[in-house]
Design an enzyme around this catalytic site. Sequence first.
Site, PDB file in Angstrom:
ATOM      1  N   HIS A   1       3.919   1.704   2.202  1.00  0.00           N
ATOM      2  CA  HIS A   1       5.462   0.533   1.552  1.00  0.00           C
ATOM      3  C   HIS A   1       6.020   1.756   0.182  1.00  0.00           C
ATOM      4  O   HIS A   1       7.328   2.179   0.629  1.00  0.00           O
ATOM      5  CB  HIS A   1       4.956  -0.443   1.049  1.00  0.00           C
ATOM      6  CG  HIS A   1       4.734  -1.773   2.264  1.00  0.00           C
ATOM      7  ND1 HIS A   1       2.791  -2.136   1.679  1.00  0.00           N
ATOM      8  CD2 HIS A   1       5.426  -1.850   2.861  1.00  0.00           C
ATOM      9  CE1 HIS A   1       2.711  -2.950   2.894  1.00  0.00           C
ATOM     10  NE2 HIS A   1       3.621  -3.545   4.061  1.00  0.00           N
TER      11      HIS A   1
ATOM     12  N   SER B   1      -2.595  -0.282   6.898  1.00  0.00           N
ATOM     13  CA  SER B   1      -1.905  -1.495   7.246  1.00  0.00           C
ATOM     14  C   SER B   1      -2.531  -2.260   6.189  1.00  0.00           C
ATOM     15  O   SER B   1      -3.826  -2.347   5.623  1.00  0.00           O
ATOM     16  CB  SER B   1      -2.602  -1.691   8.311  1.00  0.00           C
ATOM     17  OG  SER B   1      -2.300  -3.505   8.655  1.00  0.00           O
TER      18      SER B   1
ATOM     19  N   LYS C   1       4.714   3.391  11.731  1.00  0.00           N
ATOM     20  CA  LYS C   1       3.867   2.964  12.512  1.00  0.00           C
ATOM     21  C   LYS C   1       4.004   1.553  13.111  1.00  0.00           C
ATOM     22  O   LYS C   1       3.411   1.308  13.844  1.00  0.00           O
ATOM     23  CB  LYS C   1       3.057   1.917  10.679  1.00  0.00           C
ATOM     24  CG  LYS C   1       2.030   0.588  10.941  1.00  0.00           C
ATOM     25  CD  LYS C   1       0.892   1.136  11.010  1.00  0.00           C
ATOM     26  CE  LYS C   1      -0.226  -0.044  10.912  1.00  0.00           C
ATOM     27  NZ  LYS C   1       0.347  -0.818  11.478  1.00  0.00           N
TER      28      LYS C   1
ATOM     29  N   HIS D   1       0.538  -1.312  -0.072  1.00  0.00           N
ATOM     30  CA  HIS D   1       0.138  -0.212  -0.243  1.00  0.00           C
ATOM     31  C   HIS D   1       0.548   1.323  -0.518  1.00  0.00           C
ATOM     32  O   HIS D   1       2.034   1.176   0.256  1.00  0.00           O
ATOM     33  CB  HIS D   1      -0.499   0.055   1.225  1.00  0.00           C
ATOM     34  CG  HIS D   1      -0.272  -0.370   2.325  1.00  0.00           C
ATOM     35  ND1 HIS D   1       0.842   0.812   3.299  1.00  0.00           N
ATOM     36  CD2 HIS D   1      -0.082  -1.312   3.777  1.00  0.00           C
ATOM     37  CE1 HIS D   1       0.827   0.042   3.992  1.00  0.00           C
ATOM     38  NE2 HIS D   1       0.689  -0.775   4.214  1.00  0.00           N
TER      39      HIS D   1
ATOM     40  N   GLN E   1       9.168  -1.980  16.786  1.00  0.00           N
ATOM     41  CA  GLN E   1       9.742  -2.965  16.084  1.00  0.00           C
ATOM     42  C   GLN E   1      10.617  -1.888  15.579  1.00  0.00           C
ATOM     43  O   GLN E   1      11.644  -2.253  15.233  1.00  0.00           O
ATOM     44  CB  GLN E   1       8.743  -2.891  14.352  1.00  0.00           C
ATOM     45  CG  GLN E   1       9.521  -3.474  13.905  1.00  0.00           C
ATOM     46  CD  GLN E   1       8.552  -4.098  12.360  1.00  0.00           C
ATOM     47  OE1 GLN E   1       7.968  -5.398  12.155  1.00  0.00           O
ATOM     48  NE2 GLN E   1       8.351  -3.260  11.213  1.00  0.00           N
TER      49      GLN E   1
END
Length: 270
Positions: free
Chosen positions: A33, A180, A145, A30, A149
């Site tokens: 990315h 997402s 987002k 999406h 991580q």
Amino acid sequence: MKILLNNIDLNEALFGNSNIGFVPTMGSLHQGHTSLIRKSQKLSNKTVVSIFINPKQFNNKKDYKKYPRNIKKDLKILKRLKVDFVYLPKIKDIYKTKNKIKIKLNKQDKILCAKYRKGHFEGVIDVMTRLTKIVNPSKIFMGEKDFQQLLLVKRYVEKNFKSKIISCKTIRDKNKLALSSRNTLLKKDDLIKASKIAKSLIIFKKKLLDKKNLNNLIFMKKKELQKKYDINIDYLELRNTKNLKLSNKIKNSKIFVAYFINKVRLIDNF
Ligand code: AMP
């Protein structure tokens, strides 16, 4: 655009190139990315995008099985963006050798998603250190987002490799919902609900600026959202953006949220 299906072909294709930018993904691409890819194309000589749904980071088998897969559409998007290399490894390409890097989260790290998804980040760090070794990029582009991580991967990758992690802003749709791949699993009504929750938290954070006793207000907000939207919230917490310690002021802090709508788990930060 070259599509590489195994490590030997990838290494051969990358041989002689310097300043490689790497965008690791799990596909179902999406605009979140594509913003990472565009940044890589700006800052690197060549860009590698990988699509690999890493079974090791799913703490729930069903979640792995139902994770969206759209390889044909993904390749179209990557071709349109004129990406240099697309790496589509098989499980054995990634996991055939032993990972020499020791991955063990310490007690302070077992917060937010690490607390609620046991083994998830160990799986993420494992695959990210393996991918870094295989691709050997100068820069790796990752989204805010997935803030926790990003911090954990940065710590492990930059300690063990020369590659630098470049953090990229969260991309939202016009209704403020963070893009997402998992959004494709939501029904229309749930998408509307998720946007309302995002908007509500953006406004809420602004309101906290001149307030005291923030933790109590956050606790009340959690209750309010659970009741109003009939969602199950794993966490709603204000934490420092450098070390993810719990915070009681807005400066250098973000609100982190993870919740379930109809068995789909969404995360965001504001
Ligand atoms: P995923 O395919 O979900 O594993 O994500 C691959 C990369 O894209 C990760 O670094 C994510 O943080 C990043 N990403 C996912 N969604 C967004 C978004 N809405 N905005 C910016 N980056 C994102």
